[in-house]
Design a protein around this motif. Structure first.
Motif, PDB file in Angstrom:
ATOM      1  N   TYR A 119       0.825  -1.217   0.000  1.00  0.00           N
ATOM      2  CA  TYR A 119       0.000   0.000   0.000  1.00  0.00           C
ATOM      3  C   TYR A 119       0.857   1.265   0.000  1.00  0.00           C
ATOM      4  O   TYR A 119       0.442   2.303  -0.496  1.00  0.00           O
ATOM      5  N   ALA A 120       2.029   1.189   0.633  1.00  0.00           N
ATOM      6  CA  ALA A 120       2.882   2.362   0.809  1.00  0.00           C
ATOM      7  C   ALA A 120       4.270   1.901   1.211  1.00  0.00           C
ATOM      8  O   ALA A 120       4.447   0.770   1.681  1.00  0.00           O
ATOM      9  N   ALA A 121       5.264   2.778   1.019  1.00  0.00           N
ATOM     10  CA  ALA A 121       6.633   2.474   1.432  1.00  0.00           C
ATOM     11  C   ALA A 121       7.448   3.756   1.430  1.00  0.00           C
ATOM     12  O   ALA A 121       7.081   4.744   0.794  1.00  0.00           O
ATOM     13  N   ASP A 122       8.556   3.736   2.163  1.00  0.00           N
ATOM     14  CA  ASP A 122       9.525   4.820   2.101  1.00  0.00           C
ATOM     15  C   ASP A 122      10.908   4.208   2.219  1.00  0.00           C
ATOM     16  O   ASP A 122      11.088   3.156   2.829  1.00  0.00           O
ATOM     17  N   ILE A 123      11.877   4.887   1.611  1.00  0.00           N
ATOM     18  CA  ILE A 123      13.277   4.487   1.675  1.00  0.00           C
ATOM     19  C   ILE A 123      14.041   5.592   2.386  1.00  0.00           C
ATOM     20  O   ILE A 123      13.806   6.780   2.126  1.00  0.00           O
ATOM     21  N   SER A 124      14.956   5.226   3.276  1.00  0.00           N
ATOM     22  CA  SER A 124      15.736   6.232   4.009  1.00  0.00           C
ATOM     23  C   SER A 124      16.584   7.053   3.046  1.00  0.00           C
ATOM     24  O   SER A 124      16.884   6.625   1.933  1.00  0.00           O
ATOM     25  N   SER A 125      16.995   8.246   3.510  1.00  0.00           N
ATOM     26  CA  SER A 125      17.710   9.162   2.621  1.00  0.00           C
ATOM     27  C   SER A 125      19.056   8.610   2.154  1.00  0.00           C
ATOM     28  O   SER A 125      19.568   9.029   1.113  1.00  0.00           O
ATOM     29  N   ASP A 126      19.631   7.652   2.889  1.00  0.00           N
ATOM     30  CA  ASP A 126      20.884   7.031   2.434  1.00  0.00           C
ATOM     31  C   ASP A 126      20.652   5.710   1.710  1.00  0.00           C
ATOM     32  O   ASP A 126      21.604   4.997   1.382  1.00  0.00           O
ATOM     33  N   GLY A 127      19.397   5.367   1.455  1.00  0.00           N
ATOM     34  CA  GLY A 127      19.078   4.187   0.653  1.00  0.00           C
ATOM     35  C   GLY A 127      19.267   2.849   1.344  1.00  0.00           C
ATOM     36  O   GLY A 127      19.201   1.813   0.685  1.00  0.00           O
ATOM     37  N   ALA A 145      15.139  11.891   8.348  1.00  0.00           N
ATOM     38  CA  ALA A 145      16.408  11.970   7.611  1.00  0.00           C
ATOM     39  C   ALA A 145      17.542  11.261   8.345  1.00  0.00           C
ATOM     40  O   ALA A 145      18.458  10.716   7.714  1.00  0.00           O
ATOM     41  N   ASP A 146      17.489  11.243   9.690  1.00  0.00           N
ATOM     42  CA  ASP A 146      18.538  10.579  10.472  1.00  0.00           C
ATOM     43  C   ASP A 146      18.250   9.098  10.742  1.00  0.00           C
ATOM     44  O   ASP A 146      19.005   8.451  11.470  1.00  0.00           O
ATOM     45  N   LYS A 147      17.154   8.575  10.185  1.00  0.00           N
ATOM     46  CA  LYS A 147      16.760   7.155  10.306  1.00  0.00           C
ATOM     47  C   LYS A 147      16.426   6.747  11.748  1.00  0.00           C
ATOM     48  O   LYS A 147      16.375   5.564  12.059  1.00  0.00           O
ATOM     49  N   GLN A 148      16.179   7.712  12.630  1.00  0.00           N
ATOM     50  CA  GLN A 148      15.901   7.395  14.026  1.00  0.00           C
ATOM     51  C   GLN A 148      14.422   7.127  14.285  1.00  0.00           C
ATOM     52  O   GLN A 148      14.067   6.423  15.224  1.00  0.00           O
ATOM     53  N   TYR A 149      13.559   7.707  13.455  1.00  0.00           N
ATOM     54  CA  TYR A 149      12.115   7.597  13.673  1.00  0.00           C
ATOM     55  C   TYR A 149      11.367   7.361  12.366  1.00  0.00           C
ATOM     56  O   TYR A 149      11.843   7.734  11.294  1.00  0.00           O
ATOM     57  N   VAL A 150      10.191   6.745  12.496  1.00  0.00           N
ATOM     58  CA  VAL A 150       9.290   6.530  11.367  1.00  0.00           C
ATOM     59  C   VAL A 150       7.893   6.942  11.797  1.00  0.00           C
ATOM     60  O   VAL A 150       7.473   6.654  12.933  1.00  0.00           O
TER      61      VAL A 150
END
Length: 310
Positions: A22-30, A73-78
């Motif tokens: 349904y949805a997805a996101d990739i972190s800024s560093d991939g 952006a820092d991958k600490q939270y979603v």
């Protein structure tokens, strides 16, 4: 594959969802993907690994209806959201830090700042809420006259970018609600994105204007150059060096652009979801890997890595 358009070939491919996403996101560093699956809830993956890092459920044992996902952006939270509620997750522990229900109108989009210090929630009423989970401070941005379609937040949580059916995108302060820049379009704004390094903003409408702006001055940098009457974008990522823009689309396509000129440099076609007719896929997440290659996550349930040609 039997179709007239040749498929591009990924370097690697991993199945993250069996029945589609349904949805997805990739972190800024991939390196991290968060995927909301049709049949298996929300899974957090390190790109390249065969087992998920975490498995999350939004509404307990009910059907998963999460349609918005954003990684800080820092991958600490979603932050994840269905149409009625949003949840904040800690990536260090894998635990939820809060679950909030929205009563007034449907949630359209969500975004979260570094350290989870601020969450942005766009609603179909046209209002946008900035919320600080720790202090419980709320600010309502009332600049849009119609439905908001897309939002983004700066890594430090101080600035928001939003676009809506009123043909306008606004860059505004989450501390005061004051508008900093106004970006106008000839039709409804369907996608906005901020550069994590604080250099650029991207705004695109439902027809043909897709613009990169200098976020400091508010002046245009370039317009994306394409021949087709319209391009709809589903995800946008700026490269860390400020040279490239990566976009996903609802029709399997991923494009690499030159930020300075707006020229298209590369076109990628992700794997289709074969269980629907005609077979297609929505590209939900795009990212640049540390080595410069491209990673995608789509409704097919696949994460794919592609060689960058430039």
């Amino acid at each position: 594959m039997g179709c007239s358009v040749p498929d591009t070939t990924p370097i690697k491919q991993w199945r993250h969802v069996e029945e589609g996403a349904y949805a997805a996101d990739i972190s800024s560093d991939g390196t991290i993907a968060v995927v909301s699956g049709i049949n298996n809830g929300i899974n957090v993956w390190r790109i390249g690994e065969n087992e998920p890092l975490y498995r999350w459920g939004h509404q307990g044992e009910g059907n998963n209806l999460v349609v918005s996902v954003h990684i800080s952006a820092d991958k600490q939270y979603v932050v994840t959201a269905d149409r009625e509620a949003f949840a904040l997750w800690n990536m260090q522990t894998g635990d939820p830090e809060g679950f909030w229900r929205i009563d007034e109108s449907n949630i359209r989009d969500v975004a979260v700042a570094n350290n989870g210090r601020g969450v942005l929630v766009a609603r179909s009423s046209g209002t946008i809420m900035f919320f600080e989970p720790v202090t419980q401070r709320r600010l309502e941005f009332l600049g849009h006259q119609e439905k908001v379609n897309s939002i983004d937040i700066s890594p430090n949580g101080k600035f928001a970018l939003s676009g809506g059916n009123d043909y306008i995108a606004y860059l505004w302060s989450t501390e005061t609600g004051q508008i900093i820049h106004t970006f106008t379009h000839p039709s409804r704004v369907t996608k906005v994105a901020l550069d994590d390094q604080g250099r650029f903003a991207f705004t695109a409408d439902s027809q043909s204007k897709s613009q990169i702006w200098n976020v400091q001055s508010g002046e245009p940098v370039s317009s994306l150059k394409f021949i087709s009457r319209q391009r709809i974008f589903t995800d946008v990522e700026f490269s860390k060096d400020g040279k490239y823009l990566l976009t996903g689309s609802p029709s399997r396509k991923v494009y690499l652009w030159d930020i300075g000129t707006g020229d298209q440099l590369q076109s990628i076609q992700v794997a289709s979801r074969e269980t629907i007719s005609p077979p297609t896929a929505v590209v939900y997440g795009v990212g640049f890997l540390p080595n410069g290659n491209i990673v995608t996550e789509s409704s097919s349930g696949l994460a794919e890595v592609w060689a960058r040609e430039n």
